[in-house]
Enzyme design. Structure first.
Site, PDB file in Angstrom:
ATOM      1  N   HIS A   1      -2.715   6.628   3.522  1.00  0.00           N
ATOM      2  CA  HIS A   1      -3.450   5.692   2.924  1.00  0.00           C
ATOM      3  C   HIS A   1      -4.881   5.529   3.543  1.00  0.00           C
ATOM      4  O   HIS A   1      -4.961   5.566   4.711  1.00  0.00           O
ATOM      5  CB  HIS A   1      -2.343   4.125   3.353  1.00  0.00           C
ATOM      6  CG  HIS A   1      -2.973   3.044   2.815  1.00  0.00           C
ATOM      7  ND1 HIS A   1      -3.724   2.927   1.533  1.00  0.00           N
ATOM      8  CD2 HIS A   1      -2.881   1.822   3.444  1.00  0.00           C
ATOM      9  CE1 HIS A   1      -4.236   1.793   1.775  1.00  0.00           C
ATOM     10  NE2 HIS A   1      -3.798   0.989   2.676  1.00  0.00           N
TER      11      HIS A   1
ATOM     12  N   ASN B   1     -10.475  -0.032   1.046  1.00  0.00           N
ATOM     13  CA  ASN B   1      -9.105   0.185   0.861  1.00  0.00           C
ATOM     14  C   ASN B   1      -8.507  -0.509  -0.484  1.00  0.00           C
ATOM     15  O   ASN B   1      -8.900  -1.494  -0.889  1.00  0.00           O
ATOM     16  CB  ASN B   1      -8.475  -0.873   2.118  1.00  0.00           C
ATOM     17  CG  ASN B   1      -6.997  -0.666   2.044  1.00  0.00           C
ATOM     18  OD1 ASN B   1      -6.485  -0.633   1.095  1.00  0.00           O
ATOM     19  ND2 ASN B   1      -6.542  -1.489   3.275  1.00  0.00           N
TER      20      ASN B   1
ATOM     21  N   CYS C   1       0.683  -1.241  -0.044  1.00  0.00           N
ATOM     22  CA  CYS C   1      -0.016   0.057  -0.048  1.00  0.00           C
ATOM     23  C   CYS C   1       0.863   1.224   0.058  1.00  0.00           C
ATOM     24  O   CYS C   1       0.391   2.345  -0.247  1.00  0.00           O
ATOM     25  CB  CYS C   1      -0.947  -0.059   1.225  1.00  0.00           C
ATOM     26  SG  CYS C   1      -1.758  -1.460   1.278  1.00  0.00           S
TER      27      CYS C   1
HETATM   28  N1  ACO Z   1     -18.277  -8.311  10.617  1.00  0.00           N
HETATM   29  C1  ACO Z   1     -18.614  -8.786  11.637  1.00  0.00           C
HETATM   30  N2  ACO Z   1     -17.536  -9.254  12.590  1.00  0.00           N
HETATM   31  C2  ACO Z   1     -16.526  -9.231  12.315  1.00  0.00           C
HETATM   32  C3  ACO Z   1     -16.004  -8.747  10.947  1.00  0.00           C
HETATM   33  C4  ACO Z   1     -16.966  -8.857  10.074  1.00  0.00           C
HETATM   34  N3  ACO Z   1     -16.783  -8.216   8.849  1.00  0.00           N
HETATM   35  N4  ACO Z   1     -14.550  -9.072  10.984  1.00  0.00           N
HETATM   36  C5  ACO Z   1     -14.153  -9.571  12.231  1.00  0.00           C
HETATM   37  N5  ACO Z   1     -15.241  -9.794  13.027  1.00  0.00           N
HETATM   38  C6  ACO Z   1     -15.359 -10.073  14.306  1.00  0.00           C
HETATM   39  C7  ACO Z   1     -14.039 -10.820  14.693  1.00  0.00           C
HETATM   40  O1  ACO Z   1     -14.370 -12.383  14.347  1.00  0.00           O
HETATM   41  C8  ACO Z   1     -13.919 -10.895  16.215  1.00  0.00           C
HETATM   42  O2  ACO Z   1     -14.926 -11.456  16.844  1.00  0.00           O
HETATM   43  P1  ACO Z   1     -14.697 -12.272  18.222  1.00  0.00           P
HETATM   44  O3  ACO Z   1     -14.426 -11.025  19.181  1.00  0.00           O
HETATM   45  O4  ACO Z   1     -15.880 -12.907  18.413  1.00  0.00           O
HETATM   46  O5  ACO Z   1     -13.250 -13.042  18.028  1.00  0.00           O
HETATM   47  C9  ACO Z   1     -14.522  -9.271  16.319  1.00  0.00           C
HETATM   48  O6  ACO Z   1     -15.174  -8.735  15.108  1.00  0.00           O
HETATM   49  C10 ACO Z   1     -13.344  -8.335  16.568  1.00  0.00           C
HETATM   50  O7  ACO Z   1     -12.285  -8.699  15.521  1.00  0.00           O
HETATM   51  P2  ACO Z   1     -11.074  -7.837  15.179  1.00  0.00           P
HETATM   52  O8  ACO Z   1     -10.045  -8.423  14.180  1.00  0.00           O
HETATM   53  O9  ACO Z   1     -10.405  -7.647  16.808  1.00  0.00           O
HETATM   54  O10 ACO Z   1     -11.584  -6.375  14.913  1.00  0.00           O
HETATM   55  P3  ACO Z   1     -10.969  -4.960  14.948  1.00  0.00           P
HETATM   56  O11 ACO Z   1     -11.673  -3.866  15.681  1.00  0.00           O
HETATM   57  O12 ACO Z   1      -9.475  -5.028  14.991  1.00  0.00           O
HETATM   58  O13 ACO Z   1     -11.171  -4.491  13.423  1.00  0.00           O
HETATM   59  C11 ACO Z   1      -9.826  -4.297  11.353  1.00  0.00           C
HETATM   60  C12 ACO Z   1     -10.650  -5.242  12.321  1.00  0.00           C
HETATM   61  C13 ACO Z   1     -10.994  -3.481  10.729  1.00  0.00           C
HETATM   62  C14 ACO Z   1      -9.111  -4.953  10.180  1.00  0.00           C
HETATM   63  C15 ACO Z   1      -8.779  -3.512  11.985  1.00  0.00           C
HETATM   64  O14 ACO Z   1      -8.059  -4.311  12.694  1.00  0.00           O
HETATM   65  C16 ACO Z   1      -7.993  -2.668  11.133  1.00  0.00           C
HETATM   66  O15 ACO Z   1      -8.324  -1.853  10.468  1.00  0.00           O
HETATM   67  N6  ACO Z   1      -6.520  -3.058  11.092  1.00  0.00           N
HETATM   68  C17 ACO Z   1      -5.710  -2.211  10.320  1.00  0.00           C
HETATM   69  C18 ACO Z   1      -5.647  -2.841   9.073  1.00  0.00           C
HETATM   70  C19 ACO Z   1      -4.688  -2.001   7.944  1.00  0.00           C
HETATM   71  O16 ACO Z   1      -4.496  -0.867   8.067  1.00  0.00           O
HETATM   72  N7  ACO Z   1      -4.271  -2.593   7.052  1.00  0.00           N
HETATM   73  C20 ACO Z   1      -3.327  -1.794   6.095  1.00  0.00           C
HETATM   74  C21 ACO Z   1      -2.237  -2.395   5.644  1.00  0.00           C
HETATM   75  S1  ACO Z   1      -2.921  -3.435   4.410  1.00  0.00           S
HETATM   76  C22 ACO Z   1      -3.566  -2.873   3.144  1.00  0.00           C
HETATM   77  O17 ACO Z   1      -3.969  -1.646   3.226  1.00  0.00           O
HETATM   78  C23 ACO Z   1      -3.881  -3.433   1.883  1.00  0.00           C
END
Ligand code: ACO
EC number: 2.3.1.180
Length: 314
Positions: A239, A270, A113
């Site tokens: 980003h 994204n 990215c």
């Molecule tokens: N819908 C409903 N529930 C979901 C979903 C969904 N789409 N996805 C995950 N969950 C659930 C999980 O299973 C988990 O359930 P549990 O508590 O029963 O185990 C719960 O939601 C929490 O999951 P987390 O992964 O902890 O959720 P989080 O708040 O961290 O959000 C996210 C996830 C959005 C991916 C976040 O961590 C994030 O944005 N991280 C940064 C990613 C990033 O910036 N990447 C950039 C580099 S890569 C690129 O850009 C191409």
């Protein structure tokens, strides 16, 4: 020439809009969860027969038209992408063919990215060195090709699109010195794994914590290298991975209220290496950022890698 500047921008997004409710019909998720955790409302998905080259050429063609240059003026084409499935010829070489650019050096660059900001730095260095007078720098991704549509933790995040900039040698420094690097201790946090089919996987919370901890200092460093502070900026285009990340980083930079912050992630999701040029091109097309004002571009992603620089808005 002592510097380069962005002379023109262009972007392209596929027509099909995928909503959060559409995704709720495909995996166990909801509009409420996606909006609360990511800020994303919609994303664009390319047609099956629409390739990364199609997206890149459409964005680049628009930027070239806006610049008023001829195809023969372009001496360098670089496409930042991590989702292109064709390895050879490069997407850049294919864009040269589509736009009838006769003799430019043309190559792709993969820095996840962070690819577009990395490519801007590389093109700026080449123009300063006299290797070309005008460059096309493109970020293009068809993330839907590398999405596991059964994985709710990633499929709700990604989208397709492209953005492009024409960079021209200039007597002023319209592209500031780059702040870039990588953290090898987290090189596994974002990956394209290729078992049955290439698919995007990430350790979401690792990336979230890393970015919200490290990115503010990298933003200040990029401003400092340009002789500015964040308060001097007219706009900031990070980003577009997650609205919560953008807001957490902005809070730490303590910016004046009139600094424009790109939030294209809400509409586009994204789009990896395309997200920065896509968001920047839309902001300038709408006239949200005045011409000739400083804008910080700042990207991060697989590697974990980062790259950012202050540019003068065209
Ligand atoms: N819908 C409903 N529930 C979901 C979903 C969904 N789409 N996805 C995950 N969950 C659930 C999980 O299973 C988990 O359930 P549990 O508590 O029963 O185990 C719960 O939601 C929490 O999951 P987390 O992964 O902890 O959720 P989080 O708040 O961290 O959000 C996210 C996830 C959005 C991916 C976040 O961590 C994030 O944005 N991280 C940064 C990613 C990033 O910036 N990447 C950039 C580099 S890569 C690129 O850009 C191409």
């Amino acid at each position: 020439m002592p510097g380069s500047r962005i002379a023109a921008l262009g972007h392209y997004q596929p027509a099909h809009v995928l909503t959060n409710d559409d995704l709720a019909g495909m995996v166990d998720t909801s509009d409420d969860w996606i909006r609360r955790r990511t800020g994303i409302a919609t994303r664009r998905i390319a047609a099956q027969d629409e390739s990364v080259t199609d997206l890149a050429a459409a964005a680049a063609g628009k930027a070239l038209a806006v610049s008023g240059l001829q195809p023969s003026d372009i001496g360098l084409i670089t496409v930042a992408t991590c989702s292109a499935v064709d390895r050879c010829p490069s997407i850049a070489a294919q864009v040269a063919g589509r736009l009838a650019i006769p003799s430019a050096v043309a190559y792709d660059l993969n820095n996840g990215c962070a690819g577009f900001c990395t490519a801007i730095a590389g093109a700026d260095h080449a123009l300063r060195a006299g290797a070309a007078r005008h460059a096309l720098v493109i970020g293009a991704e068809k993330m839907s090709d590398v999405t596991d549509w059964s994985d709710r933790s990633t499929c709700v995040l990604l989208g397709d699109g492209a953005g492009a900039a024409v960079l021209s040698a200039d007597e002023n420094e319209g592209v500031g010195p780059v702040a870039w690097g990588s953290d090898p201790t987290r090189s596994d946090a974002v990956r394209l794994v290729d078992d049955w089919h290439p698919r995007f996987v990430q350790e979401g919370q690792t990336v979230f914590r890393w970015v919200t901890t490290e990115l503010p200092a990298i933003a200040r460093d990029a401003c400092h290298r340009a002789g500015l502070t964040p308060a001097d900026l007219a706009g900031i285009v990070t980003h577009q991975a997650n609205l919560r990340i953008i807001e957490a980083v902005i809070r730490q930079l303590d910016l004046p209220k009139d600094v424009i912050v790109a939030k294209d992630v809400v509409d586009s999701g994204n789009t990896s290496a395309a997200s920065v040029p896509l968001a920047l091109s839309k902001l300038t097309e709408r006239g949200d950022i005045p011409s000739d004002s400083p804008v910080l571009l700042l990207a991060f992603g697989g590697g974990l890698s980062w790259a950012g620089q202050v540019v003068t808005c065209p």
